[in-house]
Structures are given as C-alpha cells and as structure tokens.
Design a protein around this motif. Sequence first.
Motif, PDB file in Angstrom:
ATOM      1  N   MET A   1       0.845  -1.186   0.000  1.00  0.00           N
ATOM      2  CA  MET A   1       0.000   0.000   0.000  1.00  0.00           C
ATOM      3  C   MET A   1       0.887   1.244   0.000  1.00  0.00           C
ATOM      4  N   LYS A   2       0.574   2.172  -0.881  1.00  0.00           N
ATOM      5  CA  LYS A   2       1.261   3.460  -0.890  1.00  0.00           C
ATOM      6  C   LYS A   2       0.289   4.482  -0.324  1.00  0.00           C
ATOM      7  N   LEU A   3       0.595   4.959   0.857  1.00  0.00           N
ATOM      8  CA  LEU A   3      -0.306   5.853   1.569  1.00  0.00           C
ATOM      9  C   LEU A   3      -0.668   7.084   0.752  1.00  0.00           C
ATOM     10  N   ASP A   4       0.299   7.661   0.045  1.00  0.00           N
ATOM     11  CA  ASP A   4       0.029   8.891  -0.685  1.00  0.00           C
ATOM     12  C   ASP A   4      -0.891   8.672  -1.887  1.00  0.00           C
ATOM     13  N   ASP A   5      -1.020   7.448  -2.374  1.00  0.00           N
ATOM     14  CA  ASP A   5      -1.913   7.166  -3.492  1.00  0.00           C
ATOM     15  C   ASP A   5      -3.276   6.653  -3.039  1.00  0.00           C
ATOM     16  N   ASP A   6      -3.316   5.990  -1.903  1.00  0.00           N
ATOM     17  CA  ASP A   6      -4.535   5.320  -1.476  1.00  0.00           C
ATOM     18  C   ASP A   6      -5.431   6.159  -0.580  1.00  0.00           C
ATOM     19  N   ILE A   7      -4.866   7.105   0.135  1.00  0.00           N
ATOM     20  CA  ILE A   7      -5.633   7.871   1.121  1.00  0.00           C
ATOM     21  C   ILE A   7      -5.424   9.354   0.859  1.00  0.00           C
ATOM     22  N   HIS A   8      -6.507  10.122   0.883  1.00  0.00           N
ATOM     23  CA  HIS A   8      -6.375  11.567   0.715  1.00  0.00           C
ATOM     24  C   HIS A   8      -7.458  12.299   1.489  1.00  0.00           C
ATOM     25  N   ASN A   9      -7.262  13.571   1.640  1.00  0.00           N
ATOM     26  CA  ASN A   9      -8.185  14.435   2.360  1.00  0.00           C
ATOM     27  C   ASN A   9      -9.279  14.883   1.379  1.00  0.00           C
ATOM     28  N   TYR A  10     -10.522  14.591   1.668  1.00  0.00           N
ATOM     29  CA  TYR A  10     -11.625  14.926   0.769  1.00  0.00           C
ATOM     30  C   TYR A  10     -11.712  16.429   0.515  1.00  0.00           C
ATOM     31  N   TYR A  11     -11.297  17.232   1.477  1.00  0.00           N
ATOM     32  CA  TYR A  11     -11.336  18.684   1.283  1.00  0.00           C
ATOM     33  C   TYR A  11     -10.424  19.131   0.143  1.00  0.00           C
ATOM     34  N   GLU A  12      -9.381  18.358  -0.162  1.00  0.00           N
ATOM     35  CA  GLU A  12      -8.531  18.701  -1.305  1.00  0.00           C
ATOM     36  C   GLU A  12      -9.369  18.751  -2.578  1.00  0.00           C
ATOM     37  N   HIS A  13     -10.224  17.772  -2.742  1.00  0.00           N
ATOM     38  CA  HIS A  13     -11.115  17.709  -3.904  1.00  0.00           C
ATOM     39  C   HIS A  13     -12.043  18.926  -3.941  1.00  0.00           C
ATOM     40  N   LEU A  14     -12.609  19.280  -2.796  1.00  0.00           N
ATOM     41  CA  LEU A  14     -13.550  20.403  -2.743  1.00  0.00           C
ATOM     42  C   LEU A  14     -12.860  21.738  -3.017  1.00  0.00           C
ATOM     43  N   VAL A  15     -11.651  21.913  -2.511  1.00  0.00           N
ATOM     44  CA  VAL A  15     -10.907  23.154  -2.748  1.00  0.00           C
ATOM     45  C   VAL A  15     -10.549  23.271  -4.227  1.00  0.00           C
ATOM     46  N   LEU A  16     -10.053  22.203  -4.812  1.00  0.00           N
ATOM     47  CA  LEU A  16      -9.714  22.232  -6.235  1.00  0.00           C
ATOM     48  C   LEU A  16     -10.951  22.459  -7.104  1.00  0.00           C
ATOM     49  N   GLU A  17     -12.057  21.885  -6.697  1.00  0.00           N
ATOM     50  CA  GLU A  17     -13.323  22.089  -7.412  1.00  0.00           C
ATOM     51  C   GLU A  17     -13.720  23.568  -7.402  1.00  0.00           C
ATOM     52  N   GLN A  18     -13.561  24.225  -6.265  1.00  0.00           N
ATOM     53  CA  GLN A  18     -13.894  25.647  -6.161  1.00  0.00           C
ATOM     54  C   GLN A  18     -12.942  26.505  -6.996  1.00  0.00           C
ATOM     55  N   ILE A  19     -11.672  26.162  -7.009  1.00  0.00           N
ATOM     56  CA  ILE A  19     -10.691  26.889  -7.814  1.00  0.00           C
ATOM     57  C   ILE A  19     -11.049  26.786  -9.299  1.00  0.00           C
ATOM     58  N   GLU A  20     -11.458  25.602  -9.724  1.00  0.00           N
ATOM     59  CA  GLU A  20     -11.858  25.419 -11.118  1.00  0.00           C
ATOM     60  C   GLU A  20     -13.160  26.153 -11.417  1.00  0.00           C
ATOM     61  N   ARG A  21     -14.084  26.130 -10.473  1.00  0.00           N
ATOM     62  CA  ARG A  21     -15.357  26.826 -10.654  1.00  0.00           C
ATOM     63  C   ARG A  21     -15.137  28.325 -10.857  1.00  0.00           C
ATOM     64  N   LEU A  22     -14.175  28.876 -10.123  1.00  0.00           N
ATOM     65  CA  LEU A  22     -13.848  30.296 -10.240  1.00  0.00           C
ATOM     66  C   LEU A  22     -12.908  30.580 -11.421  1.00  0.00           C
ATOM     67  N   GLU A  23     -12.471  29.524 -12.093  1.00  0.00           N
ATOM     68  CA  GLU A  23     -11.553  29.607 -13.233  1.00  0.00           C
ATOM     69  C   GLU A  23     -10.235  30.294 -12.876  1.00  0.00           C
ATOM     70  N   LEU A  24      -9.814  30.131 -11.632  1.00  0.00           N
ATOM     71  CA  LEU A  24      -8.552  30.714 -11.191  1.00  0.00           C
ATOM     72  C   LEU A  24      -7.372  30.045 -11.874  1.00  0.00           C
ATOM     73  N   ASN A  25      -7.552  28.781 -12.261  1.00  0.00           N
ATOM     74  CA  ASN A  25      -6.482  28.069 -12.958  1.00  0.00           C
ATOM     75  C   ASN A  25      -6.192  28.698 -14.325  1.00  0.00           C
ATOM     76  N   LYS A  26      -7.081  29.557 -14.818  1.00  0.00           N
ATOM     77  CA  LYS A  26      -6.875  30.248 -16.092  1.00  0.00           C
ATOM     78  C   LYS A  26      -6.300  31.650 -15.907  1.00  0.00           C
ATOM     79  N   THR A  27      -6.448  32.203 -14.706  1.00  0.00           N
ATOM     80  CA  THR A  27      -6.051  33.595 -14.497  1.00  0.00           C
ATOM     81  C   THR A  27      -4.898  33.776 -13.510  1.00  0.00           C
ATOM     82  N   LYS A  28      -4.588  32.773 -12.726  1.00  0.00           N
ATOM     83  CA  LYS A  28      -3.533  32.880 -11.712  1.00  0.00           C
ATOM     84  C   LYS A  28      -2.396  31.922 -12.031  1.00  0.00           C
TER      85      LYS A  28
END
Length: 91
Positions: free
Chosen positions: A1-28
């Motif tokens: 088992m590789k801990l960094d691949d198998d387990i993650h913080n669900y909030y990471e997904h939510l934060v990235l989702e919000q960044i994409e929703r705001l299209e910050l990945n296109k402007t920052k």
Amino acid sequence: MKLDDDIHNYYEHLVLEQIERLELNKTKNEDYLADLCCLALNQLPTRYIRYEVDMAFYLPQSERQQMSMNAINAVKHGMTFLDNKEQSKTE
C-alpha cells in the motif's frame, strides 16, 4: 500500500473544485494556486477517505453541503489574504 496514493483528504477535492469553478487556474499562476490551496486547506478540518464513492454513499447530504460551503469560504479567505499581500507589495 502506498499511503500517498490510497488515502487523501476529501477537502482537497472540494478546494480544487472551487478553484476550477472560479476559473482561477486560467487567471492565476501556479505559485498563487499552490499558496491558495495551502491557505484554504489549513483552515479546514481533515476528512480522510480512500475512495470518492465512500463520500457519496456514507455522508448525509446536509454534511456534504456544509463541507462544500466550508471549502468555498476557505478559498475566499485565502484569495483575500493573497490579493491583499500582493497589493501591499505594489504600494
């Protein structure tokens, strides 16, 4: 088992989702986005999962909505901090 691949913080997904929703990945740039992720995630509790499907089946809708709002607010606060910091550099 590789801990960094198998387990993650669900909030990471939510934060990235919000960044994409705001299209910050296109402007920052990558440094801004990395700093924003760190600032936002440090404001949020951890919620470790192995599979996204776990959240869909075992998390009540009300809690899922609250987690989403928490991520939205954390990103907003992180942006305010970074934007104020950048503005003070130019003055």
